[in-house]
Design a protein around this motif. Structure first.
Motif, PDB file in Angstrom:
ATOM      1  N   THR A  54      29.181 -22.134 -28.723  1.00 35.81           N
ATOM      2  CA  THR A  54      29.732 -23.477 -28.867  1.00 35.81           C
ATOM      3  C   THR A  54      28.676 -24.321 -29.573  1.00 35.81           C
ATOM      4  O   THR A  54      27.514 -24.346 -29.156  1.00 35.81           O
ATOM      5  N   TYR A  55      29.103 -24.985 -30.647  1.00 40.44           N
ATOM      6  CA  TYR A  55      28.196 -25.787 -31.459  1.00 40.44           C
ATOM      7  C   TYR A  55      28.605 -27.254 -31.441  1.00 40.44           C
ATOM      8  O   TYR A  55      29.782 -27.576 -31.589  1.00 40.44           O
ATOM      9  N   ALA A  56      27.630 -28.130 -31.287  1.00 44.12           N
ATOM     10  CA  ALA A  56      27.835 -29.566 -31.489  1.00 44.12           C
ATOM     11  C   ALA A  56      27.697 -29.801 -32.986  1.00 44.12           C
ATOM     12  O   ALA A  56      26.802 -29.246 -33.631  1.00 44.12           O
ATOM     13  N   THR A  66      30.476 -38.691 -37.980  1.00 43.61           N
ATOM     14  CA  THR A  66      31.563 -38.049 -37.246  1.00 43.61           C
ATOM     15  C   THR A  66      30.962 -36.915 -36.434  1.00 43.61           C
ATOM     16  O   THR A  66      30.156 -36.143 -36.959  1.00 43.61           O
ATOM     17  N   THR A  67      31.324 -36.823 -35.172  1.00 44.57           N
ATOM     18  CA  THR A  67      30.820 -35.738 -34.338  1.00 44.57           C
ATOM     19  C   THR A  67      31.979 -34.883 -33.848  1.00 44.57           C
ATOM     20  O   THR A  67      33.128 -35.322 -33.837  1.00 44.57           O
ATOM     21  N   GLY A  68      31.663 -33.682 -33.459  1.00 47.63           N
ATOM     22  CA  GLY A  68      32.689 -32.775 -32.950  1.00 47.63           C
ATOM     23  C   GLY A  68      32.053 -31.561 -32.322  1.00 47.63           C
ATOM     24  O   GLY A  68      30.847 -31.525 -32.064  1.00 47.63           O
ATOM     25  N   GLU A  69      32.872 -30.572 -32.103  1.00 53.13           N
ATOM     26  CA  GLU A  69      32.425 -29.355 -31.438  1.00 53.13           C
ATOM     27  C   GLU A  69      33.275 -28.203 -31.947  1.00 53.13           C
ATOM     28  O   GLU A  69      34.478 -28.343 -32.140  1.00 53.13           O
ATOM     29  N   THR A  70      32.637 -27.066 -32.182  1.00 52.12           N
ATOM     30  CA  THR A  70      33.343 -25.857 -32.585  1.00 52.12           C
ATOM     31  C   THR A  70      32.924 -24.728 -31.665  1.00 52.12           C
ATOM     32  O   THR A  70      31.737 -24.583 -31.350  1.00 52.12           O
TER      33      THR A  70
END
Length: 187
Positions: A54-56, A66-70
């Motif tokens: 899991t990456y920030a 913009t931030t997110g998570e993959t």
């Protein structure tokens, strides 16, 4: 020293522990050298069902962040083919298949976005990401003739990529994209 029954119990308990195989830590390629397939084998884990990264993510353009998570999860491994489920902020497709044979023998030179490219070692660095601090991680630069774009990958043995940094400067404006390992699960 006088041995007591407690020492005997401790000795039996220690003898009953499974033997732990110690994998030697690979040597980070010398800064400036081209990264080859040996590096890939040393710094990427053998894929198993249930592995999950899991990456920030952070994307900055024109002063807007913009931030997110993959999350990349191995959902199936059959022979040399692993299937991943990718979910999150910037995921383009939810599932894809990866041929591990061609991936394991990846060439660290060729083209990137139609330009000649080669992966060069930047040496060992300490990297702190949300998951933890990795000492002596390998920093690799994707070198292309496009001087406006800089791309750095950071790898830890047995984990794979722990960080990615991309910056692109064009017409006086800089955009950046960063992925940092937030969690890693290996069954």
């Amino acid at each position: 020293m006088r041995l007591t029954p407690r020492h005997a119990v401790l000795a039996l308990a220690l003898a009953a522990l499974p033997q732990i195989a110690c994998t030697p830590v690979p040597t980070v390629p010398t800064a400036g050298t081209t990264v080859d397939s040996t590096f890939w084998k040393d710094y990427h884990p053998t894929l198993k069902k249930g592995m999950k990264w899991t990456y920030a993510e952070t994307y900055v353009e024109g002063g807007t962040t913009t931030t997110g998570e993959t999350t990349n999860e191995v959902t199936e491994v059959q022979g040399d083919v692993a299937t991943f489920k990718i979910t999150g902020h910037n995921a383009m497709t939810p599932d894809f298949a990866l041929d591990l044979t061609s991936t394991q023998s990846v060439t660290f030179s060729g083209t990137f976005n139609g330009l000649p490219a080669v992966y060069k070692s930047e040496g060992a660095v300490d990297v702190t990401v949300p998951f933890k601090t990795f000492q002596g991680a390998a920093k690799v630069n994707l070198v292309t003739p496009n001087a406006a774009q800089k791309m750095y990958f950071y790898f830890a043995p047995g984990v794979g990529m722990i960080k990615l940094e991309i910056t692109n400067t064009a017409s006086g404006s800089t955009t950046s994209y960063t992925q940092e390992l937030k969690n890693f699960v290996s069954p």
